[in-house]
Every structure is written in C-alpha cells, then in structure tokens.
Design a protein around this motif. Sequence first.
Motif, short mmCIF file in Angstrom:
data_model
loop_
_atom_site.label_atom_id
_atom_site.label_comp_id
_atom_site.label_asym_id
_atom_site.label_seq_id
_atom_site.Cartn_x
_atom_site.Cartn_y
_atom_site.Cartn_z
N ASN A 293 3.00 -4.45 2.21
CA ASN A 293 3.01 -5.77 2.80
C ASN A 293 2.04 -6.65 2.02
OD1 ASN A 293 3.06 -7.99 4.77
ND2 ASN A 293 3.91 -6.45 6.17
N VAL A 294 1.95 -7.90 2.38
CA VAL A 294 1.01 -8.84 1.76
C VAL A 294 -0.01 -9.27 2.81
CG1 VAL A 294 0.70 -11.05 0.60
CG2 VAL A 294 2.76 -9.70 0.18
N MET A 295 -1.30 -9.02 2.53
CA MET A 295 -2.36 -9.50 3.42
C MET A 295 -3.02 -10.71 2.76
SD MET A 295 -5.42 -7.37 5.25
CE MET A 295 -6.72 -7.57 4.04
N ALA A 296 -3.20 -11.77 3.52
CA ALA A 296 -3.78 -13.00 2.97
C ALA A 296 -4.42 -13.80 4.10
CB ALA A 296 -2.71 -13.83 2.27
N ALA B 165 -0.93 1.99 -7.64
CA ALA B 165 -0.06 1.81 -6.48
C ALA B 165 1.40 1.82 -6.95
CB ALA B 165 -0.38 0.51 -5.77
N PHE B 166 2.25 2.54 -6.24
CA PHE B 166 3.62 2.75 -6.73
C PHE B 166 4.43 1.48 -6.75
CE2 PHE B 166 4.37 3.06 -2.16
CZ PHE B 166 5.62 2.49 -2.00
N TRP B 167 4.03 0.47 -5.98
CA TRP B 167 4.82 -0.75 -5.89
C TRP B 167 4.51 -1.76 -7.00
CZ3 TRP B 167 1.54 0.53 -1.57
CH2 TRP B 167 0.27 -0.05 -1.63
N ASN B 168 3.44 -1.56 -7.75
CA ASN B 168 2.97 -2.58 -8.69
C ASN B 168 4.05 -3.03 -9.67
OD1 ASN B 168 0.46 -2.66 -7.53
ND2 ASN B 168 -0.55 -1.41 -9.09
N LYS B 169 4.65 -2.08 -10.39
CA LYS B 169 5.60 -2.45 -11.44
C LYS B 169 6.83 -3.15 -10.88
CE LYS B 169 4.29 1.11 -14.79
NZ LYS B 169 4.74 2.32 -15.54
N MET C 290 9.81 -1.21 1.20
CA MET C 290 9.54 -0.05 0.34
C MET C 290 8.85 1.08 1.11
SD MET C 290 8.35 -2.14 -3.12
CE MET C 290 8.47 -0.73 -4.25
N ASP C 291 9.26 1.28 2.36
CA ASP C 291 8.66 2.37 3.13
C ASP C 291 8.90 3.70 2.39
OD1 ASP C 291 7.38 3.01 5.83
OD2 ASP C 291 8.99 4.48 5.71
N ALA C 292 7.85 4.46 2.22
CA ALA C 292 7.95 5.71 1.45
C ALA C 292 7.00 6.75 2.03
CB ALA C 292 7.62 5.44 -0.02
N SER C 293 7.37 8.01 1.86
CA SER C 293 6.60 9.10 2.46
C SER C 293 5.44 9.53 1.58
CB SER C 293 7.53 10.30 2.70
OG SER C 293 8.59 9.94 3.55
N TRP C 294 4.40 10.05 2.23
CA TRP C 294 3.22 10.56 1.52
C TRP C 294 3.34 12.08 1.40
CZ3 TRP C 294 -1.68 7.98 4.14
CH2 TRP C 294 -1.54 6.58 4.08
N GLY C 295 2.97 12.61 0.24
CA GLY C 295 3.04 14.04 0.05
C GLY C 295 1.71 14.66 -0.34
#
Length: 270
Positions: free
Chosen positions: A125-128, A151-155, A213-218
């Motif tokens: 999400n975006v926090m501002a 962070a996986f979302w950066n690219k 981009m909900d994604a699971s943690w492993g």
Amino acid sequence: MASLAAAGALFGATAAEAGPALDKISERGKMAVCSKVDYRPFGYRDTDGTPIGLEHDLISDVQLRLEKKLGKEIEVERIPVIAANRIQFLEGGKCDLLIATMTDKPERRQTVAIVEPNYYSSGVNVMALKSVKIEAWDDIKGQRLCSSQGAFWNKDLQRKYNLDLLTFAGIAETEQALRDGRCIGLLTDDSLATSRLKDDRWGDFELKVDTIMDASWGAAIQKGDEEFYALMSETIADWHRSGKITELENKWGIKPTPWAKRMHEQYKNM
C-alpha cells in the motif's frame, strides 16, 4: 497431504537419525536464525534490546520443538537481517533458518528452500500524509516515493508507474525519509503499516489506496536438507492447524488477516 504425512513421520525421528542441519544444531547446541529487528510488530527490540514480535514468538516455538526432538536444550542465536541481505546470509551459512518477513517469490526459490506451507501474507500500500492527495494508484505516476531495498514490489511498481523511487536499507531510514519530506509517500507492507498507524507519532499519516499484490511469506532453509525441510513444514502446518498465527495477531495488535483465518480453516481438521 502426502508431504505432511512424511513430515509427521520424520518429526518422530530420533536425534541419532537427524540430517545435516539437525546434526549441526545438535552438536553446537545452538540454532542460528536470521530474523528482523526493525519490523514492528513482527520483529523489533524491546527497551532492553531483546528481539520480540510475532516472528520471534514463532522462532521460540521452533526452538521448543527442536529441543523435544533432539532431547536437549537448544540455544537460539537471532541474527539481525534486512531485506537486502537476508537471503545472502542464509545461502552463505550464517543462519540455519530464516524467518524474516520474506515474501515467497519464484526467483528466491532458485536460491533457497522456501518451506511450504507459507506462514503469513500481506500486500503493498502507500502510506503518506493525510494532506497528500493520492486517491488511486494512478495518482503516484511519475512521483518520488520511498521504499525498502529488496522489497519485491519495487521493480514492478517503479516500471508500471514510472516512479522516482528512493530506497533505503533499513526501515528506520525509510520512515525518516518520509517524515523529512524526501518523498510524497512510502510503499509499504500493509500489515506493518496498519500496526504503525496505531502509534500517535504517525497520527498525521494514513494508507491511501487499496492494497494490491497480496503475497505469502515463507520461512526458508538452505537447499538440499529434506529432513529439516519436513520438520519445518510440519511445524508451520501445525501453526495453522492450532490457530497459533491468529492468536499471535491478537497478541501483537495486528489487524486479523483473511489469509490467516483461511489457512486455519484449511488445516484445522488435517
């Protein structure tokens, strides 16, 4: 089901039958775990400097299970990591186990063994500042945003929205950059942000958009250790079966996630 049955059988193995990682842990009397200490409430330090949080409770549970399996006390060495170095530390043998808010991504599976099932999930999400006008994801196009290195979302988001992305190694540096106005918003894990916004220090900030981009943690171990993998697989399945993850969400003031509830429903009768 077959893999869990195999894991259950292995879980009852004796110390003498243990594999490479378990042998090493037993001989040292110590398990080294790569973990976060900058990701409140999942992993951070209390006023005495002791690592605490949801993930550190999970690590303590692994410790108890190992002690039972190996028939001896096992010390836990918690090795602080950040997103940018956690896989490198595990791959290089600095830790036996990684539990550090790591999203399960295919490219990471090429390097380390990510344990199934996953143990948690979150999105971005975006926090501002409340005064910043961001009402939809398209509103961040061409803007300068802050984020954490690794962070996986950066690219994907940088490319999609043509972002001027400012990244930092540590969470504290990223947060300070946002406070200093070096970026208009922070790309952040929604679970972390929800907990952060309960703090009065963040009273002027809010989440701006719908989580994507909900994604699971492993959790992860080094590749090639089938017995340790099976033990961790059964451990995480039991966390879902018993409802431990949802209990820890309540303990640490984390907004309950539909994913954790769904996993409990899926595993509770298995």
